[in-house]
Design a protein around this motif. Structure first.
Motif, PDB file in Angstrom:
ATOM      1  N   LYS A 199      42.244  52.916  53.242  1.00 38.02           N
ATOM      2  CA  LYS A 199      42.308  53.468  51.936  1.00 38.02           C
ATOM      3  C   LYS A 199      43.508  54.200  51.747  1.00 38.02           C
ATOM      4  CE  LYS A 199      40.726  57.995  54.175  1.00 38.02           C
ATOM      5  NZ  LYS A 199      39.979  59.056  54.076  1.00 38.02           N
ATOM      6  N   GLU A 200      44.335  54.275  52.492  1.00 38.80           N
ATOM      7  CA  GLU A 200      45.895  54.621  52.346  1.00 38.80           C
ATOM      8  C   GLU A 200      46.887  53.556  51.920  1.00 38.80           C
ATOM      9  OE1 GLU A 200      46.439  57.676  51.602  1.00 38.80           O
ATOM     10  OE2 GLU A 200      44.373  58.326  52.094  1.00 38.80           O
ATOM     11  N   VAL A 201      46.363  52.371  51.775  1.00 36.67           N
ATOM     12  CA  VAL A 201      47.125  51.100  51.689  1.00 36.67           C
ATOM     13  C   VAL A 201      47.281  50.811  50.271  1.00 36.67           C
ATOM     14  CG1 VAL A 201      47.537  48.789  52.219  1.00 36.67           C
ATOM     15  CG2 VAL A 201      46.765  50.263  53.906  1.00 36.67           C
ATOM     16  N   PRO A 202      48.166  50.607  49.695  1.00 35.57           N
ATOM     17  CA  PRO A 202      48.309  49.776  48.108  1.00 35.57           C
ATOM     18  C   PRO A 202      47.158  48.801  47.968  1.00 35.57           C
ATOM     19  CG  PRO A 202      50.304  50.285  48.964  1.00 35.57           C
ATOM     20  CD  PRO A 202      49.683  50.349  50.127  1.00 35.57           C
ATOM     21  N   LEU A 203      46.551  48.989  46.991  1.00 38.11           N
ATOM     22  CA  LEU A 203      45.304  48.240  46.470  1.00 38.11           C
ATOM     23  C   LEU A 203      45.465  47.361  45.302  1.00 38.11           C
ATOM     24  CD1 LEU A 203      42.352  47.357  47.235  1.00 38.11           C
ATOM     25  CD2 LEU A 203      41.752  49.365  45.739  1.00 38.11           C
ATOM     26  N   ILE A 204      45.275  46.166  45.299  1.00 38.03           N
ATOM     27  CA  ILE A 204      45.285  45.300  43.982  1.00 38.03           C
ATOM     28  C   ILE A 204      43.779  45.274  43.496  1.00 38.03           C
ATOM     29  CG2 ILE A 204      45.950  43.166  43.125  1.00 38.03           C
ATOM     30  CD1 ILE A 204      47.727  42.651  45.270  1.00 38.03           C
ATOM     31  N   LEU A 205      43.419  45.483  42.316  1.00 37.72           N
ATOM     32  CA  LEU A 205      42.227  45.479  41.752  1.00 37.72           C
ATOM     33  C   LEU A 205      42.106  44.402  40.742  1.00 37.72           C
ATOM     34  CD1 LEU A 205      40.874  49.051  40.748  1.00 37.72           C
ATOM     35  CD2 LEU A 205      40.132  47.742  42.690  1.00 37.72           C
ATOM     36  N   ARG A 206      40.787  43.825  40.772  1.00 38.13           N
ATOM     37  CA  ARG A 206      40.611  42.980  39.657  1.00 38.13           C
ATOM     38  C   ARG A 206      40.465  43.610  38.120  1.00 38.13           C
ATOM     39  NH1 ARG A 206      37.539  38.127  40.230  1.00 38.13           N
ATOM     40  NH2 ARG A 206      37.944  38.037  37.713  1.00 38.13           N
ATOM     41  N   GLU A 207      40.312  42.890  37.198  1.00 42.34           N
ATOM     42  CA  GLU A 207      40.465  43.526  36.001  1.00 42.34           C
ATOM     43  C   GLU A 207      39.006  44.025  35.580  1.00 42.34           C
ATOM     44  OE1 GLU A 207      38.330  39.697  34.929  1.00 42.34           O
ATOM     45  OE2 GLU A 207      39.958  40.334  36.370  1.00 42.34           O
ATOM     46  N   GLU A 208      39.082  45.035  34.632  1.00 43.25           N
ATOM     47  CA  GLU A 208      37.840  45.710  34.141  1.00 43.25           C
ATOM     48  C   GLU A 208      36.904  44.565  33.474  1.00 43.25           C
ATOM     49  OE1 GLU A 208      37.955  49.136  31.737  1.00 43.25           O
ATOM     50  OE2 GLU A 208      39.664  50.083  32.995  1.00 43.25           O
ATOM     51  N   GLY A 209      35.623  44.695  33.677  1.00 40.89           N
ATOM     52  CA  GLY A 209      34.738  43.776  33.160  1.00 40.89           C
ATOM     53  C   GLY A 209      34.174  42.689  34.330  1.00 40.89           C
ATOM     54  N   SER A 210      35.121  42.514  35.373  1.00 38.87           N
ATOM     55  CA  SER A 210      34.815  41.630  36.609  1.00 38.87           C
ATOM     56  C   SER A 210      33.745  42.134  37.324  1.00 38.87           C
ATOM     57  CB  SER A 210      36.418  41.677  37.282  1.00 38.87           C
ATOM     58  OG  SER A 210      36.007  40.994  38.903  1.00 38.87           O
ATOM     59  N   GLY A 211      32.914  41.000  37.758  1.00 39.47           N
ATOM     60  CA  GLY A 211      31.705  41.488  38.651  1.00 39.47           C
ATOM     61  C   GLY A 211      32.151  41.920  39.981  1.00 39.47           C
ATOM     62  N   SER A 212      33.141  41.529  40.442  1.00 37.85           N
ATOM     63  CA  SER A 212      33.516  42.081  42.036  1.00 37.85           C
ATOM     64  C   SER A 212      34.279  43.204  41.768  1.00 37.85           C
ATOM     65  CB  SER A 212      34.497  40.790  42.711  1.00 37.85           C
ATOM     66  OG  SER A 212      35.575  40.953  41.513  1.00 37.85           O
ATOM     67  N   ARG A 213      34.809  43.534  40.714  1.00 38.53           N
ATOM     68  CA  ARG A 213      35.308  44.966  40.576  1.00 38.53           C
ATOM     69  C   ARG A 213      34.177  45.972  40.493  1.00 38.53           C
ATOM     70  NH1 ARG A 213      40.255  47.692  37.677  1.00 38.53           N
ATOM     71  NH2 ARG A 213      39.066  49.481  36.962  1.00 38.53           N
ATOM     72  N   THR A 214      33.194  45.615  39.609  1.00 40.44           N
ATOM     73  CA  THR A 214      32.272  46.738  39.214  1.00 40.44           C
ATOM     74  C   THR A 214      31.600  46.820  40.630  1.00 40.44           C
ATOM     75  OG1 THR A 214      31.846  45.793  37.104  1.00 40.44           O
ATOM     76  CG2 THR A 214      29.923  46.927  38.097  1.00 40.44           C
ATOM     77  N   LEU A 215      31.046  45.661  41.537  1.00 42.93           N
ATOM     78  CA  LEU A 215      30.401  45.956  42.955  1.00 42.93           C
ATOM     79  C   LEU A 215      31.368  46.717  43.811  1.00 42.93           C
ATOM     80  CD1 LEU A 215      28.011  45.151  44.678  1.00 42.93           C
ATOM     81  CD2 LEU A 215      29.272  43.171  45.167  1.00 42.93           C
ATOM     82  N   PHE A 216      32.461  46.378  43.937  1.00 38.18           N
ATOM     83  CA  PHE A 216      33.222  47.175  44.965  1.00 38.18           C
ATOM     84  C   PHE A 216      33.618  48.796  44.262  1.00 38.18           C
ATOM     85  CE2 PHE A 216      38.005  48.458  45.801  1.00 38.18           C
ATOM     86  CZ  PHE A 216      37.549  48.892  46.998  1.00 38.18           C
ATOM     87  N   LEU A 217      33.554  48.885  43.063  1.00 39.44           N
ATOM     88  CA  LEU A 217      33.784  50.412  42.739  1.00 39.44           C
ATOM     89  C   LEU A 217      32.472  51.203  42.855  1.00 39.44           C
ATOM     90  CD1 LEU A 217      36.213  50.286  39.814  1.00 39.44           C
ATOM     91  CD2 LEU A 217      36.516  50.907  42.284  1.00 39.44           C
ATOM     92  N   GLU A 218      31.358  50.385  42.666  1.00 40.05           N
ATOM     93  CA  GLU A 218      29.926  50.993  42.898  1.00 40.05           C
ATOM     94  C   GLU A 218      29.562  51.323  44.297  1.00 40.05           C
ATOM     95  OE1 GLU A 218      27.279  48.315  41.149  1.00 40.05           O
ATOM     96  OE2 GLU A 218      27.526  49.006  39.103  1.00 40.05           O
ATOM     97  N   GLY A 219      30.081  50.429  45.241  1.00 32.93           N
ATOM     98  CA  GLY A 219      30.081  50.873  46.560  1.00 32.93           C
ATOM     99  C   GLY A 219      30.985  52.049  47.231  1.00 32.93           C
ATOM    100  N   LEU A 220      32.016  52.104  46.492  1.00 29.94           N
ATOM    101  CA  LEU A 220      32.843  53.298  46.807  1.00 29.94           C
ATOM    102  C   LEU A 220      32.343  54.499  46.195  1.00 29.94           C
ATOM    103  CD1 LEU A 220      36.554  51.995  46.328  1.00 29.94           C
ATOM    104  CD2 LEU A 220      35.268  52.201  48.424  1.00 29.94           C
ATOM    105  N   LEU A 278      30.379  49.430  53.914  1.00 29.68           N
ATOM    106  CA  LEU A 278      30.291  49.255  52.341  1.00 29.68           C
ATOM    107  C   LEU A 278      29.257  48.014  52.079  1.00 29.68           C
ATOM    108  CD1 LEU A 278      33.867  49.595  50.955  1.00 29.68           C
ATOM    109  CD2 LEU A 278      32.030  51.330  50.693  1.00 29.68           C
ATOM    110  N   ASN A 279      28.236  48.266  51.346  1.00 29.44           N
ATOM    111  CA  ASN A 279      27.124  47.331  51.115  1.00 29.44           C
ATOM    112  C   ASN A 279      27.925  46.449  50.048  1.00 29.44           C
ATOM    113  OD1 ASN A 279      25.251  45.462  50.868  1.00 29.44           O
ATOM    114  ND2 ASN A 279      23.716  46.921  50.056  1.00 29.44           N
ATOM    115  N   LEU A 280      28.374  45.252  50.110  1.00 32.35           N
ATOM    116  CA  LEU A 280      29.250  44.552  49.039  1.00 32.35           C
ATOM    117  C   LEU A 280      28.884  43.244  49.158  1.00 32.35           C
ATOM    118  CD1 LEU A 280      32.887  45.869  49.595  1.00 32.35           C
ATOM    119  CD2 LEU A 280      31.128  46.618  47.990  1.00 32.35           C
ATOM    120  N   THR A 281      27.333  42.947  48.693  1.00 28.36           N
ATOM    121  CA  THR A 281      26.559  41.734  48.988  1.00 28.36           C
ATOM    122  C   THR A 281      26.689  41.439  47.240  1.00 28.36           C
ATOM    123  OG1 THR A 281      25.424  41.941  50.712  1.00 28.36           O
ATOM    124  CG2 THR A 281      24.747  40.154  49.010  1.00 28.36           C
ATOM    125  N   GLN A 282      27.409  40.258  46.857  1.00 31.13           N
ATOM    126  CA  GLN A 282      27.396  39.938  45.660  1.00 31.13           C
ATOM    127  C   GLN A 282      26.581  38.908  45.131  1.00 31.13           C
ATOM    128  OE1 GLN A 282      31.372  38.250  44.128  1.00 31.13           O
ATOM    129  NE2 GLN A 282      30.997  39.002  42.163  1.00 31.13           N
TER     130      GLN A 282
END
Length: 305
Positions: free
Chosen positions: A189-210, A267-271
């Motif tokens: 959690k303290e490591v610099p993180l690269i995110l997908r763009e808003e609207g991406s399904g994988s980004r949405t799933l990841f942020l919902e898991g968090l 984290l439950n991250l099944t897409q």
């Protein structure tokens, strides 16, 4: 109104241009313009916004456009039934896909479908998951493939397969010696993180898991937001940060040792990946064949894929 007028309208909406539509239909631009003017006079309303760089539908045009598509598709169905040319289908499919399905599901699907129907061609447009939904709802594209469940009274979504989201890290540095397949969120959690763009399904799933863990996006050390999984992988390999992406995207890099790949342990991250269709649209013979084939194809896909 006649079919030529409807074909002209649909082609203009497809290309956003009178010039390109005229080229597709092998018409002069004055003839094409005449078709639209005659249609608008018949209906007593303006269908197209002609100002600006791209031609767009007016509100009345949006209402009429879907009927125009259905009328033309119904005509094709009638011809198909009369001619009974199963196995000799010709035409073009317009497919909208988000990044991961486009790169890792469509190639196999289209190749298999093309072997059965070699005369069919494809127009593939890439959107994020929200863009795919908009393209199908507005009747601009025939079908969509997305990495998140879609909702809407006009749409149906059939699950194709599943895949996990994984954490990817550079092969050197902090994560080099880690041999475990799973990794805890507290460790990264303290490591610099690269995110997908808003609207991406994988980004949405990841942020919902968090969010389920009580972690807000503002709590992350986001160093960059990117659209392309390929760019994200290259940046991770270069040491810019870590990222969470679909496991489907990193099989080769994992095999070659170019990336360290971990499963988030807490984290439950099944897409899930979906095939999206419009409920109320009359399908052309080509589109109907593709829908049936895709649903059959999905039965053979492993879950998770």
């Amino acid at each position: 109104m006649d079919f030529r007028q409807l074909e002209s309208l649909v082609a203009i909406v497809k290309h956003g241009s009178f010039t390109k539509a005229a080229e597709e239909l092998f018409l002069s631009q004055p003839t094409l313009t005449g078709h639209i003017q005659a249609l608008e006079n018949k209906l007593g309303t303006v269908l197209l916004n002609r100002g600006g760089k791209h031609v767009t539908l007016t509100e009345a045009g949006r209402m009429f456009y879907e009927y125009a598509v259905n009328i033309l598709n119904t005509r094709e169905l009638a011809l198909y039934s009369l001619a009974q040319y199963e196995g000799k289908l010709e035409g073009e499919l317009a497919i909208a896909a988000s990044t991961v399905p486009q790169g890792h599901i469509l190639p196999g699907l289209l190749t298999a479908f093309s072997q059965r129907y070699p005369q069919i061609t494809y127009r593939i447009n890439q959107y994020d998951s929200k863009g795919v939904v908009q393209a199908i709802t507005s009747s601009v594209m025939d079908f969509g493939f997305v990495g998140t469940k879609v909702c809407g009274s006009e749409l149906e979504a059939a699950e194709l397969c599943q895949g996990r989201l994984v954490v990817i890290a550079p092969p050197d540095g902090k994560f080099k010696e880690l041999q475990e397949e799973a990794i805890s969120w507290d460790l990264i959690k303290e490591v610099p993180l690269i995110l997908r763009e808003e609207g991406s399904g994988s980004r949405t799933l990841f942020l919902e898991g968090l969010s389920a863990k009580g972690v807000n996006v503002d709590d992350l050390k986001v160093i960059a937001t990117m659209e392309s999984p390929e760019t994200i992988k290259q940046c991770v390999m270069a040491g810019l940060g870590i990222a969470v992406v679909s496991e489907l995207c990193v099989q080769e890099e994992k095999r070659l040792g170019l990336l360290k790949v971990f499963y988030p342990a807490d984290l439950n991250l099944t897409q899930r990946f979906y095939f999206v269709v419009h409920k109320n649209r009359v399908l052309s013979p080509v589109a109907r064949a593709f829908q049936e084939f895709t649903l059959e194809y999905a039965e053979a896909l492993p879950k998770p894929c």
